[in-house]
Enzyme design. Structure first.
Site, PDB file in Angstrom:
ATOM      1  N   HIS A   1      -8.684   0.888  -3.691  1.00 58.40           N
ATOM      2  CA  HIS A   1      -9.435   0.537  -2.523  1.00 58.40           C
ATOM      3  C   HIS A   1     -10.206   1.984  -2.228  1.00 58.40           C
ATOM      4  O   HIS A   1      -9.519   2.705  -1.833  1.00 58.40           O
ATOM      5  CB  HIS A   1      -8.725  -0.225  -1.506  1.00 58.40           C
ATOM      6  CG  HIS A   1      -9.339  -0.053  -0.269  1.00 58.40           C
ATOM      7  ND1 HIS A   1      -8.525  -0.485   0.644  1.00 58.40           N
ATOM      8  CD2 HIS A   1     -10.569  -0.487   0.018  1.00 58.40           C
ATOM      9  CE1 HIS A   1      -9.936  -0.811   1.721  1.00 58.40           C
ATOM     10  NE2 HIS A   1     -10.739  -0.554   1.308  1.00 58.40           N
TER      11      HIS A   1
ATOM     12  N   SER B   1       0.883  -1.174  -0.068  1.00 60.95           N
ATOM     13  CA  SER B   1       0.021  -0.195   0.081  1.00 60.95           C
ATOM     14  C   SER B   1       0.735   1.428   0.006  1.00 60.95           C
ATOM     15  O   SER B   1       1.601   1.399   1.054  1.00 60.95           O
ATOM     16  CB  SER B   1      -0.812   0.087   1.249  1.00 60.95           C
ATOM     17  OG  SER B   1      -1.603   1.424   1.298  1.00 60.95           O
TER      18      SER B   1
ATOM     19  N   ASP C   1      -6.472  -6.790   4.181  1.00 67.08           N
ATOM     20  CA  ASP C   1      -6.010  -5.430   4.348  1.00 67.08           C
ATOM     21  C   ASP C   1      -5.890  -5.100   5.791  1.00 67.08           C
ATOM     22  O   ASP C   1      -7.041  -4.804   6.473  1.00 67.08           O
ATOM     23  CB  ASP C   1      -6.877  -4.532   3.615  1.00 67.08           C
ATOM     24  CG  ASP C   1      -6.259  -3.261   3.120  1.00 67.08           C
ATOM     25  OD1 ASP C   1      -5.118  -3.030   3.910  1.00 67.08           O
ATOM     26  OD2 ASP C   1      -6.917  -2.302   2.437  1.00 67.08           O
TER      27      ASP C   1
ATOM     28  N   MET D   1     -12.365   4.163  -0.184  1.00 67.88           N
ATOM     29  CA  MET D   1     -13.018   4.231   1.048  1.00 67.88           C
ATOM     30  C   MET D   1     -13.905   5.679   1.435  1.00 67.88           C
ATOM     31  O   MET D   1     -13.315   6.329   1.831  1.00 67.88           O
ATOM     32  CB  MET D   1     -11.878   4.211   2.046  1.00 67.88           C
ATOM     33  CG  MET D   1     -11.291   2.859   2.602  1.00 67.88           C
ATOM     34  SD  MET D   1      -9.789   2.924   3.469  1.00 67.88           S
ATOM     35  CE  MET D   1      -8.624   2.757   1.966  1.00 67.88           C
TER      36      MET D   1
ATOM     37  N   MET E   1      -9.238   7.765   0.137  1.00 65.76           N
ATOM     38  CA  MET E   1     -10.212   7.971   1.457  1.00 65.76           C
ATOM     39  C   MET E   1     -10.840   9.489   1.351  1.00 65.76           C
ATOM     40  O   MET E   1     -10.033  10.408   0.767  1.00 65.76           O
ATOM     41  CB  MET E   1      -9.161   7.991   2.637  1.00 65.76           C
ATOM     42  CG  MET E   1      -8.313   6.925   2.862  1.00 65.76           C
ATOM     43  SD  MET E   1      -7.661   6.684   4.304  1.00 65.76           S
ATOM     44  CE  MET E   1      -6.554   5.306   4.252  1.00 65.76           C
TER      45      MET E   1
ATOM     46  N   HIS F   1      -1.138  -1.368  -4.361  1.00 66.82           N
ATOM     47  CA  HIS F   1      -2.520  -1.062  -3.619  1.00 66.82           C
ATOM     48  C   HIS F   1      -2.610   0.522  -3.375  1.00 66.82           C
ATOM     49  O   HIS F   1      -1.739   1.113  -2.663  1.00 66.82           O
ATOM     50  CB  HIS F   1      -2.661  -1.823  -2.313  1.00 66.82           C
ATOM     51  CG  HIS F   1      -4.012  -1.826  -1.675  1.00 66.82           C
ATOM     52  ND1 HIS F   1      -5.069  -2.571  -1.996  1.00 66.82           N
ATOM     53  CD2 HIS F   1      -4.138  -0.991  -0.300  1.00 66.82           C
ATOM     54  CE1 HIS F   1      -6.089  -2.255  -1.144  1.00 66.82           C
ATOM     55  NE2 HIS F   1      -5.436  -1.337  -0.190  1.00 66.82           N
TER      56      HIS F   1
ATOM     57  N   ASP G   1      -4.973   3.457  -1.681  1.00 64.01           N
ATOM     58  CA  ASP G   1      -5.862   3.825  -0.806  1.00 64.01           C
ATOM     59  C   ASP G   1      -6.582   5.118  -0.888  1.00 64.01           C
ATOM     60  O   ASP G   1      -5.941   6.041  -0.695  1.00 64.01           O
ATOM     61  CB  ASP G   1      -5.364   3.379   0.658  1.00 64.01           C
ATOM     62  CG  ASP G   1      -5.328   2.190   1.036  1.00 64.01           C
ATOM     63  OD1 ASP G   1      -5.995   1.351   1.027  1.00 64.01           O
ATOM     64  OD2 ASP G   1      -4.170   1.631   1.525  1.00 64.01           O
TER      65      ASP G   1
HETATM   66  C1  DX5 Z   1      -6.325   0.974   5.869  1.00 63.89           C
HETATM   67  C2  DX5 Z   1      -5.894   0.786   4.328  1.00 63.89           C
HETATM   68  C3  DX5 Z   1      -4.627  -0.067   4.427  1.00 63.89           C
HETATM   69  C4  DX5 Z   1      -3.402   0.275   4.981  1.00 63.89           C
HETATM   70  C5  DX5 Z   1      -2.765  -0.867   5.395  1.00 63.89           C
HETATM   71  O1  DX5 Z   1      -7.469   2.093   5.662  1.00 63.89           O
HETATM   72  O2  DX5 Z   1      -6.821   0.188   3.523  1.00 63.89           O
HETATM   73  O3  DX5 Z   1      -4.315  -0.419   2.684  1.00 63.89           O
HETATM   74  O4  DX5 Z   1      -2.770   1.246   4.146  1.00 63.89           O
HETATM   75  O5  DX5 Z   1      -1.768  -0.442   6.311  1.00 63.89           O
HETATM   76  P1  DX5 Z   1      -0.802  -1.492   7.105  1.00 63.89           P
HETATM   77  O6  DX5 Z   1      -0.266  -2.428   6.226  1.00 63.89           O
HETATM   78  O7  DX5 Z   1       0.277  -0.349   7.503  1.00 63.89           O
HETATM   79  O8  DX5 Z   1      -1.866  -1.874   8.291  1.00 63.89           O
HETATM   80 ZN    ZN Z   2      -6.475  -0.649   1.533  1.00 68.36          ZN
END
Ligand code: DX5
Ligand code: ZN
Length: 228
Positions: A70, A12, A176, A72, A41, A37, A39
């Site tokens: 991903h 990520s 994840d 969110m 948000m 990956h 993320d």
């Molecule tokens: C959390 C994200 C993850 C995050 C994982 O909201 O969806 O992808 O970056 O990070 P680690 O591996 O540090 O838990």
């Molecule tokens: Zn994620």
């Protein structure tokens, strides 16, 4: 993208240097990342803000493997085409993000991407039982989404149940949150094949010491493979 259940590591870039995404993506791919990956948000569905479609389109220029996006965010459907244009290969939406996850999965596929659905730790896996035929990936959250570096929440029973529900369908199980060489094997044994890892991949390395990323990726992969 061809389907298989081999172990895949998806770093990520939430844990990368935000001033240097191009070189960070090149470094993790050169060091063995299978997928990248991303993320996304929105400060509403989760209490943090990251990347809109123009940023993701800029990442795409560097990603040679699979860009795994991903979301969110809520609502989702009005942004699907923008993330398709940005070059996502897999687009994952949360089942908790709206009332019409079936429509969302249809729309993601119709836009030419693989459809993913993510499930928060507090959500029963039965919530996605009736969309498995139109879904390419189920992402089981092992932290509450919003931040990297959180403590792993055990979801082995949920993953085992999901693996049985999937049967012979070509659906990836992605995990994840808090994945490292200690936690990834638990999930591999339960049936997962894609392992997202932020802190555990980027820890201790940089674009000038990329071999650290390589060692971190290899350690997660070896631990997961040993559990099969
Ligand atoms: C959390 C994200 C993850 C995050 C994982 O909201 O969806 O992808 O970056 O990070 P680690 O591996 O540090 O838990
Ligand atoms: Zn994620």
């Amino acid at each position: 993208m061809t389907f298989d259940r081999s172990i895949k590591i998806a770093p990520s870039i939430l844990s990368a240097d935000f001033a240097d995404f191009g070189r960070e993506i090149q470094a993790i791919e050169a060091q063995g990342a299978d997928w990248v990956h991303v993320d996304v948000m929105d400060g509403h569905f989760v209490p943090n803000l990251t990347f809109g479609p123009p940023a993701v389109a800029a990442f795409r220029k560097h990603v040679k493997t699979v860009m795994d996006v991903h979301l969110m965010i809520s609502p989702v459907d009005s942004y699907i085409d923008a993330y398709a244009q940005a070059g996502a290969d897999v687009l994952t939406a949360h089942v908790e993000a709206g009332p019409h996850i079936h429509r969302t999965m249809q729309a993601i596929r119709a836009a030419g991407m693989k459809s993913g659905v993510a499930v928060n730790p507090g959500t029963p896996i039965e919530a996605i039982e009736h969309i498995l035929d139109i879904t390419d990936l189920v992402c089981i959250m092992t932290v509450n989404p919003g931040f990297g570096g959180q403590k792993y929440i055990d979801m082995t029973a949920k993953v085992r149940k999901l693996r049985a529900m999937i049967g012979d369908r070509p659906v990836h199980i992605e995990i994840d949150g808090g994945m490292d060489p200690k936690t990834a094997p638990l999930m591999a044994a339960a049936g997962a094949d894609v392992f997202v890892a932020g802190s555990a991949v980027f820890k201790g390395g940089s674009v000038s010491t990329p071999e650290v990323y390589g060692a971190n990726i290899a350690a997660i992969r070896a631990a997961a493979q040993a559990a099969l």
